[in-house]
Scaffold this motif. Structure first.
Motif, PDB file in Angstrom:
ATOM      1  N   VAL A  12      69.791  38.163  53.050  1.00  0.00           N
ATOM      2  CA  VAL A  12      70.617  37.151  52.382  1.00  0.00           C
ATOM      3  C   VAL A  12      70.107  35.754  52.719  1.00  0.00           C
ATOM      4  CG1 VAL A  12      72.923  36.123  52.330  1.00  0.00           C
ATOM      5  CG2 VAL A  12      72.667  38.586  52.189  1.00  0.00           C
ATOM      6  N   GLY A  13      69.746  35.529  53.971  1.00  0.00           N
ATOM      7  CA  GLY A  13      69.219  34.233  54.382  1.00  0.00           C
ATOM      8  C   GLY A  13      67.926  33.873  53.670  1.00  0.00           C
ATOM      9  N   ILE A  14      67.037  34.834  53.543  1.00  0.00           N
ATOM     10  CA  ILE A  14      65.769  34.594  52.853  1.00  0.00           C
ATOM     11  C   ILE A  14      66.011  34.289  51.377  1.00  0.00           C
ATOM     12  CG2 ILE A  14      63.634  35.710  52.079  1.00  0.00           C
ATOM     13  CD1 ILE A  14      63.651  37.178  54.821  1.00  0.00           C
ATOM     14  N   THR A  15      66.916  35.036  50.763  1.00  0.00           N
ATOM     15  CA  THR A  15      67.224  34.817  49.354  1.00  0.00           C
ATOM     16  C   THR A  15      67.812  33.428  49.130  1.00  0.00           C
ATOM     17  OG1 THR A  15      67.628  37.179  49.077  1.00  0.00           O
ATOM     18  CG2 THR A  15      68.515  35.717  47.390  1.00  0.00           C
ATOM     19  N   LEU A  16      68.751  33.033  49.977  1.00  0.00           N
ATOM     20  CA  LEU A  16      69.361  31.714  49.835  1.00  0.00           C
ATOM     21  C   LEU A  16      68.340  30.606  50.100  1.00  0.00           C
ATOM     22  CD1 LEU A  16      72.848  32.273  51.505  1.00  0.00           C
ATOM     23  CD2 LEU A  16      72.331  32.043  49.070  1.00  0.00           C
ATOM     24  N   SER A  17      67.463  30.809  51.041  1.00  0.00           N
ATOM     25  CA  SER A  17      66.441  29.805  51.336  1.00  0.00           C
ATOM     26  C   SER A  17      65.508  29.617  50.145  1.00  0.00           C
ATOM     27  CB  SER A  17      65.631  30.212  52.558  1.00  0.00           C
ATOM     28  OG  SER A  17      66.453  30.234  53.699  1.00  0.00           O
ATOM     29  N   ALA A  18      65.131  30.708  49.517  1.00  0.00           N
ATOM     30  CA  ALA A  18      64.230  30.623  48.362  1.00  0.00           C
ATOM     31  C   ALA A  18      64.900  29.896  47.202  1.00  0.00           C
ATOM     32  CB  ALA A  18      63.798  32.024  47.937  1.00  0.00           C
ATOM     33  N   SER A  19      66.162  30.184  46.948  1.00  0.00           N
ATOM     34  CA  SER A  19      66.850  29.517  45.841  1.00  0.00           C
ATOM     35  C   SER A  19      67.118  28.060  46.172  1.00  0.00           C
ATOM     36  CB  SER A  19      68.141  30.243  45.491  1.00  0.00           C
ATOM     37  OG  SER A  19      69.065  30.174  46.557  1.00  0.00           O
ATOM     38  N   ALA A  20      67.395  27.746  47.425  1.00  0.00           N
ATOM     39  CA  ALA A  20      67.629  26.357  47.827  1.00  0.00           C
ATOM     40  C   ALA A  20      66.338  25.552  47.695  1.00  0.00           C
ATOM     41  CB  ALA A  20      68.152  26.306  49.253  1.00  0.00           C
ATOM     42  N   CYS A  21      65.224  26.167  47.968  1.00  0.00           N
ATOM     43  CA  CYS A  21      63.941  25.480  47.853  1.00  0.00           C
ATOM     44  C   CYS A  21      63.717  25.044  46.413  1.00  0.00           C
ATOM     45  CB  CYS A  21      62.818  26.407  48.314  1.00  0.00           C
ATOM     46  SG  CYS A  21      61.198  25.647  48.280  1.00  0.00           S
ATOM     47  N   ASN A  22      64.006  25.917  45.472  1.00  0.00           N
ATOM     48  CA  ASN A  22      63.865  25.563  44.060  1.00  0.00           C
ATOM     49  C   ASN A  22      64.824  24.451  43.681  1.00  0.00           C
ATOM     50  OD1 ASN A  22      61.879  27.458  43.622  1.00  0.00           O
ATOM     51  ND2 ASN A  22      63.311  29.048  43.048  1.00  0.00           N
ATOM     52  N   THR A  23      66.032  24.476  44.229  1.00  0.00           N
ATOM     53  CA  THR A  23      67.014  23.449  43.918  1.00  0.00           C
ATOM     54  C   THR A  23      66.551  22.095  44.457  1.00  0.00           C
ATOM     55  OG1 THR A  23      68.771  25.087  44.023  1.00  0.00           O
ATOM     56  CG2 THR A  23      69.427  22.801  44.193  1.00  0.00           C
ATOM     57  N   VAL A  24      66.060  22.063  45.667  1.00  0.00           N
ATOM     58  CA  VAL A  24      65.584  20.815  46.258  1.00  0.00           C
ATOM     59  C   VAL A  24      64.384  20.282  45.484  1.00  0.00           C
ATOM     60  CG1 VAL A  24      64.542  19.808  48.329  1.00  0.00           C
ATOM     61  CG2 VAL A  24      66.501  21.329  48.535  1.00  0.00           C
ATOM     62  N   LYS A  25      63.521  21.167  45.056  1.00  0.00           N
ATOM     63  CA  LYS A  25      62.351  20.746  44.281  1.00  0.00           C
ATOM     64  C   LYS A  25      62.799  20.117  42.961  1.00  0.00           C
ATOM     65  CE  LYS A  25      58.054  22.496  42.328  1.00  0.00           C
ATOM     66  NZ  LYS A  25      57.208  23.660  42.117  1.00  0.00           N
ATOM     67  N   GLY A  26      63.769  20.725  42.305  1.00  0.00           N
ATOM     68  CA  GLY A  26      64.293  20.186  41.056  1.00  0.00           C
ATOM     69  C   GLY A  26      64.974  18.842  41.264  1.00  0.00           C
ATOM     70  N   LEU A  27      65.707  18.723  42.366  1.00  0.00           N
ATOM     71  CA  LEU A  27      66.366  17.456  42.682  1.00  0.00           C
ATOM     72  C   LEU A  27      65.331  16.370  42.911  1.00  0.00           C
ATOM     73  CD1 LEU A  27      68.986  15.907  43.346  1.00  0.00           C
ATOM     74  CD2 LEU A  27      68.682  16.635  45.708  1.00  0.00           C
TER      75      LEU A  27
END
Length: 42
Positions: A12-27
């Motif tokens: 779960v931690g790895i999955t959330l980290s990967a999705s957060a990375c995409n969100t930060v990149k988009g931001l």
């Protein structure tokens, strides 16, 4: 039993980290485009 809980938590931690990375990149791209638009307006 504890090993399964730790494994599930890690996944779960790895999955959330990967999705957060995409969100930060988009931001970052959004902030960059706003900065460029401000430069063009000035």
């Amino acid at each position: 039993m504890i090993r399964r809980i730790l494994l599930a938590t890690a996944l779960v931690g790895i999955t959330l980290s990967a999705s957060a990375c995409n969100t930060v990149k988009g931001l970052g791209q959004d902030v960059e485009s706003v900065g460029e638009a401000g430069d063009d307006a000035v």
